[in-house]
Design a protein around this motif. Sequence first.
Motif, PDB file in Angstrom:
ATOM      1  N   GLY A   1      -4.896   8.482  -7.405  1.00  0.00           N
ATOM      2  CA  GLY A   1      -6.234   7.290  -7.129  1.00  0.00           C
ATOM      3  C   GLY A   1      -5.170   5.540  -6.948  1.00  0.00           C
ATOM      4  N   ILE A   2      -4.491   5.586  -6.919  1.00  0.00           N
ATOM      5  CA  ILE A   2      -2.957   4.515  -7.782  1.00  0.00           C
ATOM      6  C   ILE A   2      -3.364   4.216  -5.346  1.00  0.00           C
ATOM      7  N   ALA A   3      -3.993   2.956  -5.338  1.00  0.00           N
ATOM      8  CA  ALA A   3      -3.465   2.389  -3.517  1.00  0.00           C
ATOM      9  C   ALA A   3      -2.227   2.088  -3.612  1.00  0.00           C
ATOM     10  N   GLU A   4      -1.790   1.218  -4.591  1.00  0.00           N
ATOM     11  CA  GLU A   4      -0.409   0.164  -3.899  1.00  0.00           C
ATOM     12  C   GLU A   4       0.222  -0.031  -5.280  1.00  0.00           C
TER      13      GLU A   4
ATOM     14  N   LEU B   1       4.329   8.660 -15.503  1.00  0.00           N
ATOM     15  CA  LEU B   1       4.225   8.503 -14.337  1.00  0.00           C
ATOM     16  C   LEU B   1       6.057   8.848 -13.409  1.00  0.00           C
ATOM     17  N   LEU B   2       5.707   7.294 -13.474  1.00  0.00           N
ATOM     18  CA  LEU B   2       7.304   7.140 -12.489  1.00  0.00           C
ATOM     19  C   LEU B   2       7.337   5.550 -12.790  1.00  0.00           C
TER      20      LEU B   2
ATOM     21  N   SER C   1       0.684  -1.198   0.045  1.00  0.00           N
ATOM     22  CA  SER C   1      -0.332   0.132  -0.186  1.00  0.00           C
ATOM     23  C   SER C   1       0.596   1.088   0.087  1.00  0.00           C
ATOM     24  N   LEU C   2       0.459   2.204  -0.525  1.00  0.00           N
ATOM     25  CA  LEU C   2       0.988   3.366  -0.402  1.00  0.00           C
ATOM     26  C   LEU C   2       1.463   4.146   0.994  1.00  0.00           C
ATOM     27  N   ALA C   3       1.286   3.796   2.284  1.00  0.00           N
ATOM     28  CA  ALA C   3       1.478   3.612   3.515  1.00  0.00           C
ATOM     29  C   ALA C   3       2.462   3.051   3.697  1.00  0.00           C
ATOM     30  N   GLN C   4       2.570   1.634   3.086  1.00  0.00           N
ATOM     31  CA  GLN C   4       3.525   1.557   3.432  1.00  0.00           C
ATOM     32  C   GLN C   4       5.045   1.660   2.520  1.00  0.00           C
ATOM     33  N   ALA C   5       4.528   2.020   1.612  1.00  0.00           N
ATOM     34  CA  ALA C   5       5.409   2.141   0.285  1.00  0.00           C
ATOM     35  C   ALA C   5       6.997   3.274   0.472  1.00  0.00           C
TER      36      ALA C   5
ATOM     37  N   THR D   1       1.926   3.930 -14.760  1.00  0.00           N
ATOM     38  CA  THR D   1       1.480   5.259 -15.970  1.00  0.00           C
ATOM     39  C   THR D   1       0.198   5.704 -15.472  1.00  0.00           C
ATOM     40  N   ALA D   2       0.102   6.427 -15.691  1.00  0.00           N
ATOM     41  CA  ALA D   2      -1.277   7.600 -15.001  1.00  0.00           C
ATOM     42  C   ALA D   2      -2.244   7.035 -15.878  1.00  0.00           C
TER      43      ALA D   2
END
Length: 416
Positions: free
Chosen positions: A173-176, A154-155, A37-41, A51-52
């Motif tokens: 809106g990407i969560a993972e 994007l990255l 998850s983004l919280a763990q990234a 990609t977007a």
Amino acid sequence: MNCGCAEIATPGLLDLFDARARMIAAARPVEGTERVSLAQAAGRVAAEEVTASLDLPGVDNSAMDGYALRLAERSSEGLPVTLRVPAGAGVMHLPAGGCARIFTGAPVPLGADAVVPQERVSLDDQGRVHIEGELTEGANIRRRGEETRAGELLLPAGARLDAAAIALLASHGIAEVAVIRRLKVALLSTGDELIEPGAIRVPGQVYDSNRAMLTALLAQAGCELLDFGVIPDAPLDLHHAFAEARDTADLVMCTGGVSVGEEDHVRPVIEQLGGIAFHGVAMKPGKPFALGYLGESLQDGTPLIALPGNPVASLVGWQLLALPFVQGRQGRTPAPLQRFPVTAGFTRRGTRGRRELLRVVLDWTSGEPVARLAGGQGSHMLSAASQAHGYLVIDANKNVEEGHAYGYCPAVQFLD
């Protein structure tokens, strides 16, 4: 009293920057990925390009609080406010002959072609809007997709996920995100004299500061630590520890026992279990630094970094040589070594045969940075290293003369 041993030039040492280039070239990313998850990234490395998923912004929106209008309808009599558009509202139509009160981030009404900031607006007694100054078409409007379009990169793979990168993913809106698994580093100290901080010390014993320091540095680098503790200066104990580390870690890191004295058993054990890619770098402190491997080869086995036992030498070896190797194994592009000239605020005799990295603080009193010694420069003196802003890099056989410019490397770059 200084015996002068450190001033003896040692033949066959590898140049510091050649050693750094070899470390970077030898690093291969570990295999294996996971989704987090983004919280763990935070601090992780993207395993694949991202990609977007949508246009950003998703609609034309206002860059500030103000009034949206049609420029062609601007009048000296002012415009009535016929619409109110808060952030989060849907896309509306602007009625003819009026303007819309609009707020930052709110969708620009269809038909409006400019937004005037509220600071440039006055309201008359009838509530009509009068505009001060010139206004051009498209003013203060963020156009749909002006930052990214759906499907654009994007990255890239290998990007480190810092706060800004994570925010960028969240904005789409990407969560993972898929990341390279954490690098497992087996860390061990060698030395019969070493004891754990907090233990009762007797004469001749030394608290193990290297392992505490490297534990912190590996955590900052985002590694998974396998702490093997302190290993005695005994070939059999070292053999068992290195064999276990080889089978459980992606990288083995040890400190101490890597020189060529009678009680330095690390190198012979490494050579029994694998080999040495290079040993000895022409830098002060940090000369005994070595890159080796446990197994068939550096590429097919488990890489091993042997750092000197003196704590400042170990720190310098990590910052200039080990860290870029770790970054490469993490799938990252190693950060370039920053180096720029500063004026020396002291005079000092140079070192024969090796570049010297003097721990300095920058004095900005005069408006320009002047490098001053942070304290004692012995490779065992952590007090100066803990205060230093960075290193003054002095070429071999060169004296430091007060008022002259020399290369400076800021220490803060290594925290990344």
